[in-house]
Design an enzyme around this catalytic site. Sequence first.
Site, short mmCIF file in Angstrom:
data_model
loop_
_atom_site.label_atom_id
_atom_site.label_comp_id
_atom_site.label_asym_id
_atom_site.label_seq_id
_atom_site.Cartn_x
_atom_site.Cartn_y
_atom_site.Cartn_z
N GLY A 65 -4.37 0.93 -4.33
CA GLY A 65 -4.46 1.81 -5.47
C GLY A 65 -3.57 3.02 -5.24
N GLU A 66 -4.10 4.21 -5.40
CA GLU A 66 -3.35 5.43 -5.16
C GLU A 66 -4.17 6.29 -4.21
OE1 GLU A 66 -0.70 8.22 -4.88
OE2 GLU A 66 -2.72 8.83 -5.48
N SER A 67 -3.66 6.48 -3.00
CA SER A 67 -4.47 7.09 -1.93
C SER A 67 -4.84 8.53 -2.23
CB SER A 67 -3.74 6.99 -0.59
OG SER A 67 -2.47 7.63 -0.65
N CYS A 98 -3.00 -1.45 1.64
CA CYS A 98 -2.05 -0.56 0.98
C CYS A 98 -2.58 0.88 0.99
CB CYS A 98 -1.72 -1.05 -0.41
SG CYS A 98 -0.22 -0.27 -1.11
N ARG A 128 4.12 6.73 3.43
CA ARG A 128 3.76 6.25 2.09
C ARG A 128 4.99 5.78 1.33
NH1 ARG A 128 2.35 9.83 -1.30
NH2 ARG A 128 0.63 8.87 -2.44
N ILE A 159 3.52 -3.46 -3.04
CA ILE A 159 3.63 -2.61 -4.22
C ILE A 159 3.57 -1.15 -3.77
CG2 ILE A 159 2.64 -1.97 -6.46
CD1 ILE A 159 1.33 -4.72 -6.55
N ARG A 160 4.68 -0.46 -3.83
CA ARG A 160 4.75 0.93 -3.34
C ARG A 160 4.07 1.03 -1.98
NH1 ARG A 160 2.10 4.80 -7.34
NH2 ARG A 160 3.15 6.35 -6.06
N HIS A 224 -0.98 -6.51 -0.24
CA HIS A 224 -2.17 -6.76 -1.06
C HIS A 224 -2.58 -8.24 -1.01
CE1 HIS A 224 -2.17 -2.91 -3.40
NE2 HIS A 224 -0.90 -2.93 -3.12
N GLU A 226 -5.37 -9.34 -1.78
CA GLU A 226 -6.28 -9.56 -2.90
C GLU A 226 -5.55 -9.94 -4.18
OE1 GLU A 226 -5.21 -5.17 -3.26
OE2 GLU A 226 -5.41 -6.69 -1.69
#
Length: 255
Positions: A65-67, A98, A128, A159-160, A224, A226
């Site tokens: 997600g976004e940490s 991630c 990051r 992804i990023r 990821h 998942e």
Amino acid sequence: MPQNLTVGVLALQGGVVEHLNLLRKAAAHIQSSSPESLEGLELAFTEVRTTAQLTQCSALIIPGGESTTMAIVARRLGLLDPLREFVKVQHKPVWGTCAGLVMLAEQASATKQGGQELVGGLDVKVLRNRYGTQMQSFVAGLDLGFLGQGEEPFRAVFIRAPIVEEVNIAAEGGGCLEQGGKGPPVEVLAVYHGGEGQKQAGEGNGKGDIVAVRQGNVFGTSFHPELTNDVRIHVWWLRQVLDAARHGKLVVNGV
């Protein structure tokens, strides 16, 4: 009476449902291939948004997600310190993917202005967004020796994604250290050696990027799992959780 074993997925933001789906598939795989592993245990999988829910868990996944957002929401909900207790004091099995890897690092670079709070647990420094923006996401085959010999490469989704820049940054007092003594070193479990993502990000360091690590009870991946239909990593990790439940602690390197 069977022992209840609850595995939680931190549900503040990110790929929560995807992890829960693969955990259930992993449990079904273990049940069909080695039912003795589940003897005397009753597995349950749940979303975690509160301290009360966290205390019911024997293991936890922190998803992608976004940490920064995760840290802010966790602080608002009063979850950051309970998460640190879960990881560093109770030494329960935890896996971060991630953004989850970023959250579990003791240090992070390329953070947003003002930095961000971390849970810690892995004595590593992460970078990051190693591979650029979401538009530069890619899939790459990784040889994951920890899954066993002869296994086909794992199609890893980046992804990023962060990478691990430095390992064993703390000689003492790090995130996974047992009270009153030294903990295990960080194990590098996977390295990405280039290809599409490396070209997008630059020439790299010539040694490849560290994209999966483990230290004691804490496991982290840059990518990821998942977001695939490949259940192998979830099966591998869930087997460790089952072993930890039986031995009272996570068995590391057969010790």
